[in-house]
Design a protein around this motif. Structure first.
Motif, mmCIF file in Angstrom:
data_model
loop_
_atom_site.group_PDB
_atom_site.id
_atom_site.type_symbol
_atom_site.label_atom_id
_atom_site.label_comp_id
_atom_site.label_asym_id
_atom_site.label_seq_id
_atom_site.Cartn_x
_atom_site.Cartn_y
_atom_site.Cartn_z
ATOM 1 N N PRO A 73 0.821 -1.220 0.000
ATOM 2 C CA PRO A 73 0.000 0.000 0.000
ATOM 3 C C PRO A 73 0.850 1.263 0.000
ATOM 4 C CG PRO A 73 -0.877 -1.588 1.554
ATOM 5 C CD PRO A 73 0.432 -2.143 1.071
ATOM 6 N N GLY A 74 0.494 2.192 -0.878
ATOM 7 C CA GLY A 74 1.204 3.465 -0.938
ATOM 8 C C GLY A 74 2.507 3.430 -1.712
ATOM 9 N N GLU A 75 2.834 2.279 -2.267
ATOM 10 C CA GLU A 75 4.074 2.156 -3.014
ATOM 11 C C GLU A 75 3.795 1.752 -4.454
ATOM 12 O OE1 GLU A 75 6.282 3.420 0.047
ATOM 13 O OE2 GLU A 75 7.132 2.832 -1.901
ATOM 14 N N GLY A 76 4.814 1.890 -5.303
ATOM 15 C CA GLY A 76 4.700 1.400 -6.657
ATOM 16 C C GLY A 76 5.002 -0.091 -6.707
ATOM 17 N N GLY A 127 21.823 -0.074 -6.939
ATOM 18 C CA GLY A 127 20.764 -0.717 -7.677
ATOM 19 C C GLY A 127 19.972 0.270 -8.503
ATOM 20 N N ALA A 128 19.061 -0.257 -9.301
ATOM 21 C CA ALA A 128 18.220 0.565 -10.151
ATOM 22 C C ALA A 128 17.045 1.127 -9.358
ATOM 23 C CB ALA A 128 17.694 -0.267 -11.314
ATOM 24 N N LEU A 129 16.914 2.440 -9.378
ATOM 25 C CA LEU A 129 15.818 3.091 -8.671
ATOM 26 C C LEU A 129 15.139 4.093 -9.589
ATOM 27 C CD1 LEU A 129 17.515 3.883 -5.229
ATOM 28 C CD2 LEU A 129 15.773 2.153 -5.656
ATOM 29 N N VAL A 130 13.863 4.280 -9.357
ATOM 30 C CA VAL A 130 13.103 5.290 -10.087
ATOM 31 C C VAL A 130 12.413 6.175 -9.063
ATOM 32 C CG1 VAL A 130 11.171 5.710 -11.645
ATOM 33 C CG2 VAL A 130 12.761 3.837 -12.113
ATOM 34 N N TYR A 131 12.665 7.450 -9.148
ATOM 35 C CA TYR A 131 12.034 8.411 -8.254
ATOM 36 C C TYR A 131 10.950 9.166 -9.000
ATOM 37 C CZ TYR A 131 15.777 7.642 -4.894
ATOM 38 O OH TYR A 131 16.636 7.069 -3.996
ATOM 39 N N GLN A 132 9.828 9.278 -8.361
ATOM 40 C CA GLN A 132 8.747 10.069 -8.913
ATOM 41 C C GLN A 132 8.395 11.174 -7.928
ATOM 42 O OE1 GLN A 132 6.149 6.460 -10.520
ATOM 43 N NE2 GLN A 132 5.384 8.415 -11.286
ATOM 44 N N TYR A 133 8.112 12.345 -8.443
ATOM 45 C CA TYR A 133 7.684 13.449 -7.586
ATOM 46 C C TYR A 133 6.745 14.373 -8.346
ATOM 47 C CZ TYR A 133 12.205 14.683 -9.624
ATOM 48 O OH TYR A 133 13.286 14.827 -10.452
ATOM 49 N N PRO A 134 5.795 14.931 -7.683
ATOM 50 C CA PRO A 134 5.574 14.749 -6.253
ATOM 51 C C PRO A 134 4.955 13.394 -5.939
ATOM 52 C CG PRO A 134 3.820 16.048 -7.198
ATOM 53 C CD PRO A 134 4.808 15.823 -8.311
ATOM 54 N N ARG A 135 4.959 12.993 -4.694
ATOM 55 C CA ARG A 135 4.350 11.729 -4.305
ATOM 56 C C ARG A 135 2.830 11.845 -4.325
ATOM 57 N NH1 ARG A 135 7.020 7.687 -1.427
ATOM 58 N NH2 ARG A 135 4.993 6.676 -1.535
ATOM 59 N N ARG A 167 12.500 1.343 -18.379
ATOM 60 C CA ARG A 167 13.089 0.084 -18.840
ATOM 61 C C ARG A 167 14.602 0.218 -18.869
ATOM 62 N NH1 ARG A 167 10.578 -2.065 -24.157
ATOM 63 N NH2 ARG A 167 11.793 -0.422 -25.125
ATOM 64 N N ASN A 168 15.252 -0.716 -18.199
ATOM 65 C CA ASN A 168 16.703 -0.717 -18.054
ATOM 66 C C ASN A 168 17.367 -1.209 -19.323
ATOM 67 O OD1 ASN A 168 19.384 -1.179 -17.255
ATOM 68 N ND2 ASN A 168 18.763 -1.571 -15.146
ATOM 69 N N ILE A 169 18.272 -0.431 -19.868
ATOM 70 C CA ILE A 169 18.946 -0.812 -21.104
ATOM 71 C C ILE A 169 19.775 -2.091 -20.912
ATOM 72 C CG2 ILE A 169 21.019 0.552 -20.675
ATOM 73 C CD1 ILE A 169 21.085 1.261 -23.620
ATOM 74 N N ALA A 170 20.213 -2.344 -19.675
ATOM 75 C CA ALA A 170 21.080 -3.488 -19.406
ATOM 76 C C ALA A 170 20.322 -4.814 -19.387
ATOM 77 C CB ALA A 170 21.798 -3.282 -18.081
ATOM 78 N N ASN A 171 19.196 -4.862 -18.696
ATOM 79 C CA ASN A 171 18.488 -6.138 -18.584
ATOM 80 C C ASN A 171 17.065 -6.091 -19.086
ATOM 81 O OD1 ASN A 171 16.999 -4.836 -16.599
ATOM 82 N ND2 ASN A 171 18.139 -5.752 -14.919
ATOM 83 N N SER A 172 16.644 -4.955 -19.518
ATOM 84 C CA SER A 172 15.339 -4.711 -20.137
ATOM 85 C C SER A 172 14.154 -4.838 -19.186
ATOM 86 C CB SER A 172 15.128 -5.606 -21.362
ATOM 87 O OG SER A 172 14.749 -6.904 -20.993
ATOM 88 N N ASP A 173 14.388 -5.065 -17.894
ATOM 89 C CA ASP A 173 13.272 -5.111 -16.954
ATOM 90 C C ASP A 173 12.764 -3.701 -16.667
ATOM 91 O OD1 ASP A 173 14.646 -7.847 -15.073
ATOM 92 O OD2 ASP A 173 12.977 -7.837 -16.482
ATOM 93 N N TYR A 174 11.501 -3.626 -16.333
ATOM 94 C CA TYR A 174 10.905 -2.360 -15.950
ATOM 95 C C TYR A 174 11.033 -2.165 -14.443
ATOM 96 C CZ TYR A 174 8.645 -1.159 -20.373
ATOM 97 O OH TYR A 174 8.399 -0.787 -21.669
ATOM 98 N N THR A 175 11.513 -0.993 -14.055
ATOM 99 C CA THR A 175 11.548 -0.597 -12.654
ATOM 100 C C THR A 175 10.564 0.557 -12.490
ATOM 101 O OG1 THR A 175 13.867 -1.227 -12.412
ATOM 102 C CG2 THR A 175 12.970 0.295 -10.782
ATOM 103 N N PHE A 176 9.705 0.432 -11.480
ATOM 104 C CA PHE A 176 8.683 1.448 -11.265
ATOM 105 C C PHE A 176 9.025 2.357 -10.099
ATOM 106 C CE2 PHE A 176 5.202 0.465 -14.124
ATOM 107 C CZ PHE A 176 5.493 -0.824 -14.527
ATOM 108 N N GLY A 177 8.564 3.580 -10.215
ATOM 109 C CA GLY A 177 8.635 4.501 -9.095
ATOM 110 C C GLY A 177 7.477 4.255 -8.147
ATOM 111 N N SER A 178 7.425 5.037 -7.084
ATOM 112 C CA SER A 178 6.351 4.900 -6.096
ATOM 113 C C SER A 178 5.070 5.581 -6.545
ATOM 114 C CB SER A 178 6.788 5.483 -4.753
ATOM 115 O OG SER A 178 7.866 4.739 -4.226
ATOM 116 N N GLY A 179 5.158 6.317 -7.630
ATOM 117 C CA GLY A 179 3.950 6.909 -8.186
ATOM 118 C C GLY A 179 3.666 8.314 -7.686
#
Lengths: 114, 115
Positions: free
Chosen positions: A40-43, B1-9, B97-109
């Motif tokens: 909850p609250g996370e992506g 590691g691979a991280l994706v930041y989204q803002y604002p939360r 999408r990561n160019i290295a392994n092609s997996d999608y990493t998501f932000g917290s939205g």
């Protein structure tokens, strides 16, 4: 028409039990299937994934079983822990070396009781 | 590691106004960025797929006029919701999408509330 279906919608297990989450798909061209875990609250966070050339993928307590002929797959979580309580999404994509856009199921909400 | 930041939360905007959300990939190069909206019922709707040096592909029911996207480099993307109304509420997710392994990493939205 929903391309990726998940069942059950919600699942409750006791700590230590094995949780089985099911997924099926329509498009036979899908060849990459990641599972995402969302609190909850996370992506959504990538948990484990499988390509259609394999029928099983294991990572610790998480195992994907894949049946290409029936277009079904399942995620098994062994020795379930309360911290595993989350919503799990099955996704599908078409892609060989590069993953295409993801199509998500509606999720299974897992509750693990201590 | 691979991280994706989204803002604002989280953001609240008045009906008819616009808001911009940003997505930053950290620790990897993102060749593609997929913008999704997750409804209160948890379903994911793909809004658009943006690949660097390619045209942005919008899904049916979503348009550039309503959701303009900018993807100027391999680490940053932004999307604006123009003239937001109640039906635009939801959690907007950026998947890189990561160019290295092609997996999608998501932000917290970015959770959008419209009042």
């Amino acid at each position: 028409q929903q391309q990726v279906r998940q069942s059950p919608q919600s699942l409750t297990v006791w700590e230590g039990e094995t949780a089985i989450l099911n997924c099926s798909y329509e498009d036979s061209t899908f060849n990459y299937f990641p599972w995402y875990q969302q609190f909850p609250g996370e992506g959504p966070a990538l948990l484990i994934s499988i390509r259609s050339v394999s029928d099983k993928k294991e990572d610790g307590r998480f195992t994907i079983f894949f049946n290409k002929r029936e277009k079904k797959l399942s995620l098994h979580i062994t020795d379930s822990q309360p911290g595993d309580s989350a919503t799990y999404f099955c996704a599908a994509s078409v892609g060989t070396q590069v993953v295409g856009q993801l199509t998500f199921g509606r999720g299974t909400r897992l509750q693990v009781y201590a | 590691g691979a991280l994706v930041y989204q803002y604002p939360r989280r953001t609240i905007c008045k009906s008819g106004t616009s808001m911009r959300m940003e997505c930053q990939a950290v620790g990897f190069q993102a060749t593609s960025v997929a913008w999704y909206r997750q409804s209160p019922q948890k379903t994911f709707e793909l809004i658009a797929l943006s690949t660097v040096n390619s045209a942005i592909k919008y899904e049916q029911n979503f348009t550039q006029e309503k959701f303009p996207i900018s993807h100027p480099n391999l680490s940053f993307s932004s999307m604006t919701v123009l003239n937001a109304y109640l039906e635009d509420r939801g959690l907007y997710l950026c998947g890189a999408r990561n160019i290295a392994n092609s997996d999608y990493t998501f932000g917290s939205g970015t959770r959008l509330l419209v009042i």
